[in-house]
Design an enzyme around this catalytic site. Structure first.
Site, mmCIF file in Angstrom:
data_model
loop_
_atom_site.group_PDB
_atom_site.id
_atom_site.type_symbol
_atom_site.label_atom_id
_atom_site.label_comp_id
_atom_site.label_asym_id
_atom_site.label_seq_id
_atom_site.Cartn_x
_atom_site.Cartn_y
_atom_site.Cartn_z
ATOM 1 N N ARG A 111 -72.550 32.316 -45.503
ATOM 2 C CA ARG A 111 -70.996 32.215 -44.898
ATOM 3 C C ARG A 111 -71.083 30.656 -44.318
ATOM 4 N NH1 ARG A 111 -68.760 36.452 -40.890
ATOM 5 N NH2 ARG A 111 -70.327 35.391 -39.278
ATOM 6 N N ARG A 135 -62.571 7.033 -32.842
ATOM 7 C CA ARG A 135 -61.822 8.220 -33.337
ATOM 8 C C ARG A 135 -60.930 7.857 -34.295
ATOM 9 N NH1 ARG A 135 -56.940 10.229 -32.178
ATOM 10 N NH2 ARG A 135 -56.787 12.458 -31.868
ATOM 11 N N HIS A 180 -58.654 9.933 -37.511
ATOM 12 C CA HIS A 180 -58.585 11.326 -38.433
ATOM 13 C C HIS A 180 -59.164 11.424 -39.672
ATOM 14 C CE1 HIS A 180 -55.374 11.893 -35.457
ATOM 15 N NE2 HIS A 180 -55.298 13.016 -35.922
ATOM 16 N N LYS A 191 -65.210 29.870 -40.936
ATOM 17 C CA LYS A 191 -65.644 30.065 -39.536
ATOM 18 C C LYS A 191 -65.491 28.684 -38.746
ATOM 19 C CE LYS A 191 -68.881 33.063 -37.043
ATOM 20 N NZ LYS A 191 -67.690 33.917 -36.278
ATOM 21 N N LEU A 240 -61.569 36.651 -41.417
ATOM 22 C CA LEU A 240 -63.095 35.843 -41.702
ATOM 23 C C LEU A 240 -63.659 37.086 -42.463
ATOM 24 C CD1 LEU A 240 -64.901 33.642 -40.619
ATOM 25 C CD2 LEU A 240 -65.967 35.520 -39.167
HETATM 26 N N1 PLP Z 1 -63.001 38.151 -37.421
HETATM 27 C C1 PLP Z 1 -63.422 36.947 -36.502
HETATM 28 C C2 PLP Z 1 -62.074 36.271 -36.247
HETATM 29 C C3 PLP Z 1 -64.712 36.612 -35.820
HETATM 30 O O1 PLP Z 1 -64.421 35.716 -34.893
HETATM 31 C C4 PLP Z 1 -65.723 37.472 -35.949
HETATM 32 C C5 PLP Z 1 -66.867 37.229 -35.276
HETATM 33 O O2 PLP Z 1 -66.889 36.589 -34.423
HETATM 34 C C6 PLP Z 1 -65.519 38.461 -36.908
HETATM 35 C C7 PLP Z 1 -64.497 38.759 -37.611
HETATM 36 C C8 PLP Z 1 -66.616 39.554 -37.274
HETATM 37 O O3 PLP Z 1 -67.554 38.824 -38.065
HETATM 38 P P1 PLP Z 1 -69.092 39.143 -37.942
HETATM 39 O O4 PLP Z 1 -69.362 40.356 -38.339
HETATM 40 O O5 PLP Z 1 -69.848 38.246 -39.232
HETATM 41 O O6 PLP Z 1 -69.684 38.676 -36.610
#
Ligand code: PLP
Length: 288
Positions: A55, A104, A106, A151, A207
């Protein structure tokens, strides 16, 4: 291990957390231009490391940040962090930003190496109270961007949602968009509707939680029917059970939603099965 004795990893070196520094020009600091991972470890063994690193690699690819390390190098950094921070049950935090260029601006900087930071903190097991009585959650509209599958360290909406939950003595804030449940501010959401376990499908709105995927695999293997599909807020409100999954929560039962009782007001029978399956999987992983 306290903040003063803990050890961090910064760009190739292990340093006391109190002395760990990155530049004020770091794009993580200026733009939240970076990604992260949180990997749980039980008895000093990372849990689902391959999935977390996959991931991380995907998040980096989506943001066009070069992955600074091969998986074996990431694993070595994680192992060093654990060893230097007392091992046991812990969470390993890995962060990569687009680096710290000379000024700095963008647009992506040319020739700037990513900044890599690693931390390791104790991972307390879910409390006995939470497992016995379940936790409370609130719901709020999901105001995040269109790529919640990355993430990213840009977590302001998640932080505001978490704070709203905290102010109401709740464990989590469950987010919804156009009548659909997306996920928690830092967790994925499962609902038991009759005999089916339902969780929102993967896509740009959530996520892809590693705990979610591990649990789905365990449930399927145990022949418990699961559905990855659209989950409406109305379905959630009338669910027999609600669970949250994350690397730090494992699988937690929600027994109160916006002040109303969920199902039988106690952690339900399906959660008990799911929790037991997950504990078995953890035990196998920490023996591996
Ligand atoms: N969704 C979000 C927004 C998160 O921040 C997290 C974990 O921090 C999860 C889901 C769960 O993900 P994981 O099971 O990989 O920790």
């Amino acid at each position: 291990m306290t903040a003063t004795t803990a050890t961090a990893y910064v760009n190739g070196a292990f340093v006391p957390v109190a002395e760990a520094k990155v530049s004020v020009l770091d794009r993580g600091f200026l733009f939240a231009d970076g990604v992260y991972e949180v990997v749980p470890a039980y008895a000093g063994k990372p849990f689902a490391m391959r999935e977390h690193l996959a991931r991380l690699a995907r998040s980096l690819r989506e943001l066009k940040i070069a992955n600074p390390h091969a998986d074996a190098e990431w694993t070595a950094i994680a192992e060093q962090l654990m060893a230097r921070n007392g091992g046991g049950d812990c969470m390993i935090y890995l962060q990569v930003t687009r680096g710290a260029p000379g000024k700095r601006a963008h647009a992506f900087p040319a020739g700037t190496a990513p900044t890599v930071v690693g931390l390791c903190n104790p991972l307390p097991a879910p409390s006995e109270n939470a497992l016995r009585d379940g936790v409370s959650a609130i719901t709020r509209p999901d105001i995040r961007w269109g790529r919640c599958d990355i993430k990213s360290i840009a977590l302001l909406p998640n932080i505001l949602a978490t704070q709203a939950a905290t102010e109401q003595q709740c464990n989590e804030c469950i987010l919804h968009r156009d009548g659909r449940v997306t996920e928690g501010a830092s967790s994925n959401v499962f609902a038991v509707l009759g005999t089916a376990v339902v969780t929102p499908s993967k896509g740009p709105e959530i996520l892809p939680g590693v705990t979610r995927d591990v649990l789905l695999e365990l449930l399927r293997f145990a022949k418990i029917p699961v559905q990855e599909r659209r989950l409406t807020l109305n379905e959630l409100r009338s669910a027999d059970e609600i669970w949250l999954t994350s690397s730090t929560r494992e699988v937690l039962p929600v027994t109160k939603l916006d002040g109303d009782p969920v199902g039988g007001r106690k952690p339900g029978p399906m959660w008990k099965k799911a929790y037991a399956l997950f504990q078995d999987r953890k035990a196998v992983s920490s023996r591996a």
